[in-house]
Design an enzyme around this catalytic site. Structure first.
Site, PDB file in Angstrom:
ATOM      1  N   GLU A  28      -6.247  -4.642 -59.348  1.00 23.18           N
ATOM      2  CA  GLU A  28      -6.317  -5.876 -58.509  1.00 23.18           C
ATOM      3  C   GLU A  28      -4.706  -6.602 -58.680  1.00 23.18           C
ATOM      4  O   GLU A  28      -4.309  -7.089 -57.706  1.00 23.18           O
ATOM      5  CB  GLU A  28      -7.167  -6.837 -58.983  1.00 23.18           C
TER       6      GLU A  28
ATOM      7  N   ASP B  78      -2.148  -6.678 -55.480  1.00 29.63           N
ATOM      8  CA  ASP B  78      -1.593  -7.886 -55.179  1.00 29.63           C
ATOM      9  C   ASP B  78      -0.092  -8.048 -54.974  1.00 29.63           C
ATOM     10  O   ASP B  78       0.531  -8.600 -53.855  1.00 29.63           O
ATOM     11  CB  ASP B  78      -1.963  -8.929 -55.827  1.00 29.63           C
TER      12      ASP B  78
ATOM     13  N   ASN C 216     -10.826  -8.505 -53.712  1.00 31.01           N
ATOM     14  CA  ASN C 216     -10.550  -8.145 -54.870  1.00 31.01           C
ATOM     15  C   ASN C 216     -10.472  -6.555 -54.853  1.00 31.01           C
ATOM     16  O   ASN C 216      -9.570  -5.799 -55.333  1.00 31.01           O
ATOM     17  CB  ASN C 216     -11.669  -8.379 -56.094  1.00 31.01           C
TER      18      ASN C 216
ATOM     19  N   GLU D 271      -7.351  -5.173 -52.718  1.00 35.61           N
ATOM     20  CA  GLU D 271      -6.243  -5.368 -53.584  1.00 35.61           C
ATOM     21  C   GLU D 271      -6.237  -4.229 -54.684  1.00 35.61           C
ATOM     22  O   GLU D 271      -5.190  -3.714 -55.128  1.00 35.61           O
ATOM     23  CB  GLU D 271      -6.018  -6.788 -54.536  1.00 35.61           C
TER      24      GLU D 271
END
Length: 246
Positions: free
Chosen positions: A62, A66, A131, A134
């Site tokens: 995650e 990102d 989440n 990502e």
């Protein structure tokens, strides 16, 4: 690539074969190392660890995803808006990768379908969709590298969703707008938060937003953050002309 697929077809289990095909449909290209995607759908409640005792779940992916989203979108904005200064570009990127938008992307791909967890799906928070998205992007980077990662982000995020004029007018945080306005106009503001269960089983929080000592908006929600945002939205519409005044 055809050779790689033939090799995988010989070595994959029936379960991996189904997973491979489903991932390929979402990605638009062949995954190579399925373990990255498996990890991207592993919830921490599974309590899995590798041979060194390190936890196996999607949280590190995650973080990586990102960063990949931020870099690809930043590069796109830098190219497409040559007149945008640092502040403008930062705000535009924030709108594209807002939690609300990432949750929408995760839901659209139905990524939650593949989650491995010891917790019932009904107990997941809304943000699990973003989440997972990502983490999925992070898995792509580990599996196929930056070029394929960029290709996926461009196809799934930039092309269908990034409309510069529309994004310029999009509000991602009413609370930020209200606070900025209060600070600019030297007004005192305060969010009075209190627990408000009412007759419901789920805990709620109530918020009273005061500006210069006067209650201007009230709201309630299942978290303090959501309640503050709802109260801020109501305050924004109450003072919209003044807030938007140049």
């Amino acid at each position: 690539m055809g050779i790689i697929k033939k090799i995988f077809n010989k070595s994959r289990s029936p379960e991996d074969g189904i997973f491979f095909e489903e991932m390929r449909k979402i990605l638009g290209f062949n995954p190579v190392e399925l373990s990255h995607y498996r990890k991207g759908f592993t919830h921490r409640s599974s309590n899995k660890t590798d041979e060194n005792g390190n936890p196996i779940n999607y949280e590190r992916l995650e973080f990586l995803g990102d960063a990949m989203l931020g870099s690809v979108i930043a590069a796109h904005l830098f190219k497409e808006v040559p007149t945008g200064d640092e502040g403008y570009l930062t705000k535009m990127r924030s709108k594209i990768v807002s939690r609300e938008h990432l949750n929408e992307l995760g839901r659209d791909l139905n990524l939650i379908k593949w989650v491995e967890s010891k917790v019932s799906a009904q107990h997941f928070g809304e943000n699990i969709h973003g989440n997972l998205f990502e983490a999925f992007v992070g898995a792509i980077y580990l599996d196929r590298g930056f070029t394929y990662c960029e290709k996926f982000i461009n196809k799934k995020v930039i092309v269908p969703y990034v409309d510069i004029p529309k994004l310029e007018g999009k509000v991602i945080s009413y609370k930020s707008l209200v606070i900025e306005w209060c600070q600019k106009e030297k007004k005192q503001f305060h969010y009075d938060v209190f627990e408000d269960n009412g007759n419901e089983d789920v805990k709620h929080f109530g918020v009273r937003l005061k500006i210069d000592g006067k209650i201007v908006a009230k709201a309630r929600a299942t978290s303090k953050k959501k309640a503050e945002e709802k109260a801020s939205q109501r305050a924004y519409f109450a003072f919209q002309e003044k807030i938007n005044k140049k």
